[in-house]
Motif scaffolding. Structure first.
Motif, PDB file in Angstrom:
ATOM      1  N   PRO A   1       0.836  -1.205   0.000  1.00  0.00           N
ATOM      2  CA  PRO A   1       0.000   0.000   0.000  1.00  0.00           C
ATOM      3  C   PRO A   1       0.867   1.250   0.000  1.00  0.00           C
ATOM      4  CG  PRO A   1       0.015  -1.010   2.163  1.00  0.00           C
ATOM      5  CD  PRO A   1       0.754  -1.939   1.260  1.00  0.00           C
ATOM      6  N   GLY A   2       0.355   2.273  -0.597  1.00  0.00           N
ATOM      7  CA  GLY A   2       1.132   3.512  -0.643  1.00  0.00           C
ATOM      8  C   GLY A   2       0.528   4.509  -1.619  1.00  0.00           C
ATOM      9  N   LYS A   3       1.223   5.584  -1.697  1.00  0.00           N
ATOM     10  CA  LYS A   3       0.816   6.660  -2.615  1.00  0.00           C
ATOM     11  C   LYS A   3       1.990   6.865  -3.556  1.00  0.00           C
ATOM     12  CE  LYS A   3      -0.979  11.410  -2.468  1.00  0.00           C
ATOM     13  NZ  LYS A   3      -1.272  12.541  -1.578  1.00  0.00           N
ATOM     14  N   TYR A   4       1.749   6.512  -4.825  1.00  0.00           N
ATOM     15  CA  TYR A   4       2.866   6.434  -5.742  1.00  0.00           C
ATOM     16  C   TYR A   4       2.722   7.492  -6.845  1.00  0.00           C
ATOM     17  CZ  TYR A   4       3.300   1.822  -3.564  1.00  0.00           C
ATOM     18  OH  TYR A   4       3.407   0.793  -2.656  1.00  0.00           O
TER      19      TYR A   4
ATOM     20  N   ILE B   1      -3.063   6.228  -5.374  1.00  0.00           N
ATOM     21  CA  ILE B   1      -3.121   5.794  -3.976  1.00  0.00           C
ATOM     22  C   ILE B   1      -3.556   4.339  -3.982  1.00  0.00           C
ATOM     23  CG2 ILE B   1      -4.337   6.073  -1.806  1.00  0.00           C
ATOM     24  CD1 ILE B   1      -4.513   9.060  -2.418  1.00  0.00           C
ATOM     25  N   VAL B   2      -2.723   3.516  -3.385  1.00  0.00           N
ATOM     26  CA  VAL B   2      -2.979   2.076  -3.348  1.00  0.00           C
ATOM     27  C   VAL B   2      -3.143   1.640  -1.897  1.00  0.00           C
ATOM     28  CG1 VAL B   2      -2.084  -0.216  -3.941  1.00  0.00           C
ATOM     29  CG2 VAL B   2      -1.574   1.738  -5.412  1.00  0.00           C
ATOM     30  N   GLY B   3      -4.256   0.985  -1.624  1.00  0.00           N
ATOM     31  CA  GLY B   3      -4.475   0.427  -0.286  1.00  0.00           C
ATOM     32  C   GLY B   3      -4.991   1.450   0.710  1.00  0.00           C
ATOM     33  N   TYR B   4      -5.283   2.631   0.248  1.00  0.00           N
ATOM     34  CA  TYR B   4      -5.855   3.652   1.129  1.00  0.00           C
ATOM     35  C   TYR B   4      -7.106   4.212   0.479  1.00  0.00           C
ATOM     36  CZ  TYR B   4      -1.366   3.536   3.560  1.00  0.00           C
ATOM     37  OH  TYR B   4      -0.255   3.126   4.247  1.00  0.00           O
TER      38      TYR B   4
ATOM     39  N   PHE C   1      -4.849   6.752 -16.431  1.00  0.00           N
ATOM     40  CA  PHE C   1      -4.636   5.335 -16.059  1.00  0.00           C
ATOM     41  C   PHE C   1      -4.907   5.061 -14.586  1.00  0.00           C
ATOM     42  CE2 PHE C   1      -0.323   7.239 -15.979  1.00  0.00           C
ATOM     43  CZ  PHE C   1       0.063   6.970 -14.674  1.00  0.00           C
ATOM     44  N   THR C   2      -5.231   6.110 -13.831  1.00  0.00           N
ATOM     45  CA  THR C   2      -5.585   5.843 -12.424  1.00  0.00           C
ATOM     46  C   THR C   2      -6.954   5.170 -12.315  1.00  0.00           C
ATOM     47  OG1 THR C   2      -6.640   7.998 -12.134  1.00  0.00           O
ATOM     48  CG2 THR C   2      -4.284   7.875 -11.715  1.00  0.00           C
TER      49      THR C   2
END
Lengths: 355, 439
Positions: A155-158, A179-182, A270-271
């Motif tokens: 998880p994170g913000k990439y 934002i992944v996992g949040y 692409f998000t």
């Protein structure tokens, strides 16, 4: 010397000394003695752990760290051989004014283990014009990936850039924050169209949120701050970026690549594509225990609980990080990361967290 | 369970051998050696101080007697004694013939230890002032004074042409008596004649004109005589009481053991006081008020705190008192012999103000150092000192003295602070200059 003179001398000397003593400064108070503040006592796999910061070289290290672009509230109580580490994940990662603020709760859910299952996956086929794409060069936080498929396990913000190489040899590049996992506190998409005379119109579609303001950029140059964009006399190939601020404080930026003459060579936002996990780590907690060379990781289980008895501001550590003191009771299964075996752990915890 | 003794012994033996025997560790011996050396050093210092103090006191005490010894005074005294009809003297130069009207004189029993001037022309009816101290063969001493209780011995006129002497006479009844006679005329003139024969003779010359005066040598006697209690008489001498009050100031300065190092010459002690001395026939009682400055004391009291946090921090505050300023009330008791007095004393101190350096340590590392004035943290406000003192008066106004003492009750308050000093009751010595303001 006459008696009178001597008496006067003594009286004056005494008065001077008295005045001297009355104008004294107060001494600094020495700190009160206390018992250890940070403590972990309990058992894991029926093996006792007894850690007290300040005794037997045990030390409490509390930090506010960043993990994949997201603040983490961490603390580790260790005596060099045995340790317990706590990590609480941030929430509201897309709201700058709230991100990094520690949220006090009565209990914290346990974060899922990650690392083995992709949390985000975007492949060429996920693009609407995938037939025109030769391959994609992905870059995550400035690090170029080797695969045309973007895969993220944590998880994170990439900050992710996609450089699409089309079959005709042309290239297009866009960058977005994912934002992944949040939890995302605001969802929106850019709708754009090329109309007559190669005029571009664009607006935001935000189904559940109120837009506070928006800024439109063409090739990173500010063009407008109106809610809708209409431009002509622009180049044939450009990036359109919308920087949006919502009423709830979310600030987000989206970028698309537009080819006015060859629309099949566009790059969409692409998000909004690919496979994204529904798991959320917002304000979740995880524990890592090291004992006798074995590492145990807490797992999210129906039997996992971390009940908070008290949260208080403790102070500031040596590097200036503010620290909260969490007191609570931990009961959770742990996984032995070496053997994969699951063991039970139960602890009384008084541990610090940097925030 | 077996009750076999051998089995029980074996159990104990096995248990004993299962434990590791203490191993020799050189570090432990070195540590113990250091501890013992430290103790020995303290003992040596104490013995050295005790010895030095005793020697100093002995010297002062002896010097007291030497200073007060009056070698001339003994020559002014003489005594006649009669013991068993014999007065024993030493080195009697002259035995004179004495004629009396009524008494047979046993000149062989009379011994004079003075020279007598005898003439043919005049006979002096000496109204002998006889102090009759019947001693029943015991020694007696007669003082020659008109104020003495006298008895006129009727018929015991001594026919001497010129007699001005003190002599011993044996009474006819065989009772040994000692008489001390004096010229009648002299009786009215002389009140306190201290057997100064030469002086008497000089005075008698007025009455014995043209008489040749021969001065006989005398020697001091070596006998001191004590009467029976029943033979004692009330002295008619007017007792002159020697009671007096003196107000004086005193400035004292000296050295003191340093609290921190216990070294004797690192700290100073300066006193200034105003005192009242009461003299009761040589017994002195003194009191007053004074100020005392102790400098470079290095009196260190400390506070420690073990504070847990992310780890543990050992805090230590060292309060290093450098200067102590007290006011005090002394009480001294002593005795005065001529110009020299000595005695013991004690003083109650009230700590008025201080000069102090505060050192803050964290985990034995100095993190802050600051100077404070007026603080009395960790110290008793009241303390006491005890000392022995000696003074010698050089003029009517000035005296020089010496004082050696120590703290009786320590200054350090043990409740909140602990003491890191080598000594808590330092020994000090002072020289003092006394000035009599009102006598």
């Amino acid at each position: 010397m006459k008696l009178k003179q001597l008496t006067y001398f003594l009286i004056i000397s005494s008065l001077i000394a008295l005045n001297y003593s009355c104008s004294k400064k107060d001494l600094p108070v020495i700190p009160y003695e206390n018992s250890p503040v940070f403590n972990v006592t309990g058992t894991i796999n029926n093996s006792a752990i007894d850690l007290h910061a300040g005794e037997n070289n045990a030390f409490m290290l509390a930090k506010l760290e960043e993990f994949n672009g997201v603040p983490q509230f961490t603390g580790q109580l260790s005596d060099g051989e045995t340790s317990m580490a706590i990590q609480i994940y941030d929430a509201n990662t897309d709201i700058p004014t709230l991100s990094g603020n520690f949220i006090e709760k009565q209990n914290y859910v346990f974060g899922e283990q990650f690392g083995s299952t992709p949390l985000l996956k975007i492949s060429v086929n996920d693009f609407s014009n995938s037939g025109e794409i030769e391959h994609i060069i992905w870059t995550i936080d400035g690090i170029q990936q080797t695969s045309s498929t973007l895969t993220i396990y944590e998880p994170g913000k990439y900050n992710i850039c996609a450089e699409l190489v089309f079959t005709n040899g042309e290239e297009a590049k866009t960058c977005n924050s994912i934002i992944v996992g949040y939890k995302n506190n605001a969802e929106f998409s850019i709708n754009w169209d090329i109309i007559q005379n190669y005029t571009i119109t664009a607006f935001l579609e935000a189904p559940s949120n109120t837009i506070k303001n928006v800024k439109w950029f063409i090739d990173d140059v500010l063009q407008s701050d109106s809610i809708e964009l209409m431009l002509n006399n622009i180049s044939n190939r450009f990036t359109l970026t919308a920087e949006v601020e919502f009423q709830n404080g979310v600030v987000s930026k989206r970028e698309v690549f537009i080819n006015k003459s060859l629309s099949f060579l566009n790059v969409e936002d692409f998000t909004l594509i690919g496979q994204k996990t529904s798991l959320k780590w917002d304000t979740s907690v995880s524990f890592t225990i090291v004992k006798e060379g074995k590492t145990y990781q807490s797992i999210n289980d129906v039997n996992s609980s971390f009940i908070i008895n008290d949260i208080s501001d403790y102070g500031t550590n040596a590097d200036g990080t503010k620290v909260k003191l969490l007191k609570g009771q931990l009961n959770s299964p742990f996984i032995n990361q070496t053997t994969g075996a699951t063991v039970n752990g139960s602890f009384q915890i008084e541990i610090g967290l940097g925030y | 369970m077996s009750t076999d003794k051998n089995n029980i012994d074996q159990l104990f033996s096995d248990a004993a051998h299962s434990q590791k025997a203490p191993q020799y560790n050189a570090a432990y011996w070195a540590e113990m050696n250091a501890l013992l050396n430290a103790k020995d050093a303290k003992k040596r210092a104490f013995i050295l101080w005790a010895f030095a103090g005793s020697a100093l006191f002995a010297v002062l005490f002896l010097s007291l007697f030497i200073v007060n010894m009056d070698f001339n005074q003994a020559e002014k005294r003489y005594t006649q004694t009669a013991l068993h009809n014999t007065v024993i003297t030493e080195h009697s130069d002259v035995t004179i013939k004495e004629s009396t009207n009524d008494q047979k004189t046993s000149t062989q029993n009379e011994v004079y230890n003075s020279k007598i001037n005898q003439t043919d022309n005049s006979s002096l009816n000496t109204q002998s002032t006889i102090t009759s101290l019947e001693s029943n063969n015991e020694k007696s001493v007669v003082q020659n004074s008109n104020d003495l209780q006298t008895k006129t011995a009727s018929g015991e006129k001594y026919s001497k042409d010129k007699l001005s002497l003190t002599y011993a006479h044996t009474m006819g009844n065989g009772t040994d008596k000692i008489y001390e006679s004096k010229s009648a005329k002299l009786n009215n003139d002389r009140v306190n004649s201290n057997h100064d024969l030469v002086e008497e003779n000089t005075l008698n010359d007025e009455y014995f004109d043209n008489e040749e005066v021969q001065t006989l040598p005398f020697d001091k006697t070596n006998s001191i005589h004590q009467n029976d209690p029943g033979d004692l008489f009330n002295s008619a001498l007017k007792y002159k009481s020697n009671r007096s009050l003196t107000v004086y100031s005193k400035l004292s300065g000296g050295l003191m053991e340093n609290y921190k190092t216990s070294r004797p010459y690192e700290s100073g002690l300066l006193d200034l006081s105003l005192n009242l001395e009461m003299n009761f026939d040589g017994v002195l009682l003194r009191t007053g008020i004074g100020t005392q400055l102790t400098s470079n004391a290095d009196l260190i009291v400390s506070q420690r705190a073990k504070v847990y946090g992310f780890g543990v921090t050992n805090h230590q505050n060292d309060l290093s008192y450098q200067n102590l300023f007290d006011i005090y009330i002394p009480i001294e008791l002593g005795y005065k012999i001529n110009a020299t007095s000595f005695g013991i004393g004690a003083q109650a101190n009230y700590l008025l103000t201080t000069g102090m350096v505060l050192n803050n340590y964290e985990n034995h590392k100095l993190v802050n150092r600051e100077t404070y004035n007026g603080s009395t943290e960790g110290l008793h406000t009241f303390s006491t000192q005890g000392y022995v003192w000696m003074e010698h008066q050089f003029t009517s106004r000035f005296s020089l003295g010496l004082k050696v003492g120590t703290n009786i009750s320590g200054r350090i308050k043990d409740s909140d602070y602990f003491n890191q000093s080598s000594t808590t009751n330092p020994i000090y010595g002072q020289l003092s200059l006394r000035f009599n303001i009102i006598q």
